[in-house]
Write an enzyme that holds these catalytic residues in place. Structure first.
Site, mmCIF file in Angstrom:
data_model
loop_
_atom_site.group_PDB
_atom_site.id
_atom_site.type_symbol
_atom_site.label_atom_id
_atom_site.label_comp_id
_atom_site.label_asym_id
_atom_site.label_seq_id
_atom_site.Cartn_x
_atom_site.Cartn_y
_atom_site.Cartn_z
ATOM 1 C CB SER A 20 51.379 30.857 -7.521
ATOM 2 O OG SER A 20 50.775 29.749 -8.166
ATOM 3 C CE LYS A 22 51.027 30.739 -1.956
ATOM 4 N NZ LYS A 22 51.593 29.462 -2.411
#
Ligand code: ARG
Length: 467
Positions: free
Chosen positions: A284, A290
């Site tokens: 991300s 992420k």
């Protein structure tokens, strides 16, 4: 006699007294996408030219000039030196025009007893026949990746789901082999599609056949078609084969999408059933922690356009009168997009699966809750002569008690179980175990390790994965 053609060089310019409007040329041109058919167009033209010479419609010298010219054009296209011109509409007229420019009058004889209507049907069939073969290879490769994953995961037990609720324990390999079956049916569908489209359209000419003495059988043999088409009017208006291909491709992509959905779920922190290799995930731009499963998400997401392409093709044919109508030029972009999209998804899915591992501990952990051996307990009572409906009700009450007391089935004592059903004896605890449950499912097609091992070995043999 001179033509009134005002220098547009169009092969059909003879009856026109003014040049085509630029806007019309832009609107009607297809060469920016149908250039993809160039190789097949040349293959078809070679077979046509040879047939014309055999039939005495052109001389052998003219045939050789045509063949040499086509090869020169093919080389230019391969080398990226050929200039496709939109004012020449489509790939067919571009190649024919270049041939005439190269070899002169002999080139003007190539289109004898041929129409673009049968020519384009031939090109599309040659293209899809080749693609059907490539799709079979891609699907086979994907099956190999699934079977290898099933082999690596052999012995790992996970919850099997219905309604996305834990239902009965199964082998993870059994789950992966379910997809092996689905993609096997997809392979059959592409095979069927290729078999049915393998009928030569060339020689139908514009719509009614030709008065010139052509020999369609010899062209069919040269091009590897099993038969020549029976009705010239059907032939130039038929795109069934494109719809069949697009629907086979849609089914394959639907299967991919279901697999993708599971991979996304299973890679989540909530499941942790699988680990996807880092190099097959993305991060991300804002959330540093992420690791996202973008590949299966994109595969899932691309399903819409594959369905859209099928709908576009079907809608194109709906209400189309016989025979050829220019509408049919709109068949190519959906087909090309489906070919590109589905082949990319198939290849990517195979690669992803080769870098996916099951998380044995998380899968095992998930089998502990959810009373997944309740059916086994009911079957146990059936073996003790309790009618299944009664057994179902008894076990339902046992489960309700467990929920009330915050227990699993295996937490109950023999005395507690016997209070619910006096037929229950000490051997019940094998039945209640996850391993015992899986091992008992020996029915054909069931998830017992012995059955799955046989299925796995058969798959490996069929795919030539064992020596
Ligand atoms: N570009 C056309 C197509 O893709 C080729 C056939 C054109 N035939 C015609 N009569 N205009 O369908």
């Amino acid at each position: 006699m001179t033509t009134k053609n005002t220098g547009t060089e169009k092969p059909w310019g003879g009856r026109f007294s003014e040049a085509t409007a630029a806007s019309v040329e832009a609107f009607t041109a297809s060469v920016h996408f149908d250039a993809r058919l160039a190789r097949h167009d040349i293959t078809g033209s070679r077979a046509h030219a040879r047939m014309l010479a055999r039939q005495g419609l052109i001389t052998e010298t003219e045939r050789d000039q045509i063949l040499a010219g086509l090869t020169a054009i093919e080389d230019e296209i391969t080398a990226g030196r050929f200039v496709f011109r939109p004012e020449l509409e489509d790939v067919h007229m571009n190649i024919e025009h270049a041939l005439v420019a190269k070899i002169g009058p002999a080139g003007e004889k190539l289109h004898t007893a041929r129409s673009r209507n049968d020519q384009v049907a031939l090109d599309l069939k040659l293209y899809l026949r080749e693609e059907a073969g490539r799709f079979n290879d891609l699907l086979t490769d994907l099956q190999e990746a699934l079977v290898a994953l099933a082999r690596r995961s052999m012995g790992i037990i996970m919850p099997g789901y219905t309604h996305m609720q834990r239902a009965q324990p199964v082998l993870a390999s059994h789950h992966f082999l379910a997809y092996y079956e689905m993609f096997g049916r997809d392979r059959e569908r592409f095979g069927d599609c290729a078999r049915r489209l393998n009928v030569l359209p060339l020689g139908a000419a514009a719509l009614a056949g030709t008065g010139l003495p052509i020999d369609r059988q010899s062209m069919a043999a040269e091009l590897g078609f099993n038969a020549v088409s029976a009705n010239s009017m059907d032939t130039v208006g038929d795109r069934d084969f494109a719809v069949e291909f697009a629907s086979a491709a849609l089914l394959a992509h639907l299967h991919l999408s279901r697999l993708a959905e599971e991979l996304v779920l299973w890679a989540s922190e909530e499941f942790r059933f699988i680990t996807l290799a880092d190099r097959f995930c993305t991060g991300s731009s804002i959330m540093p922690q992420k690791k996202n499963p973008d590949i299966p998400e994109l595969i899932r997401g691309k399903t819409g356009r594959v369905l859209g392409n099928l709908v576009a093709l079907a809608t194109l044919l709906k209400g189309l009168p016989l025979t050829y109508n220019r509408d049919l030029q709109e068949d190519k972009e959906p087909i090309f997009d489906t070919v590109d999209t589905v082949s990319a998804s198939l290849a990517m899915a195979a690669e992803l699966l080769r870098h996916t591992e099951c998380n044995r501990a998380a899968m095992a952990q998930a089998t502990l809750g959810g009373f997944m051996t309740a059916t086994d307990l009911a079957d146990y009572l059936v073996r003790k002569n309790v009618p299944f409906r009664q057994a179902h009700a008894i076990v339902g009450r046992i489960v309700a008690t467990c929920i009330e007391q915050g227990k699993e089935l295996t937490d109950l004592s023999l005395a507690e179980l016997r209070a619910a059903a006096p037929q229950i004896e000490a051997d019940v605890f094998v039945t209640l175990s996850i391993e015992g449950s899986v091992a008992s499912r020996l029915s054909e097609g069931g998830t017992a390790p012995a059955r799955v091992e046989t299925a796995l070995r058969q798959a490996e043999e069929r795919l030539g994965m064992v020596s």
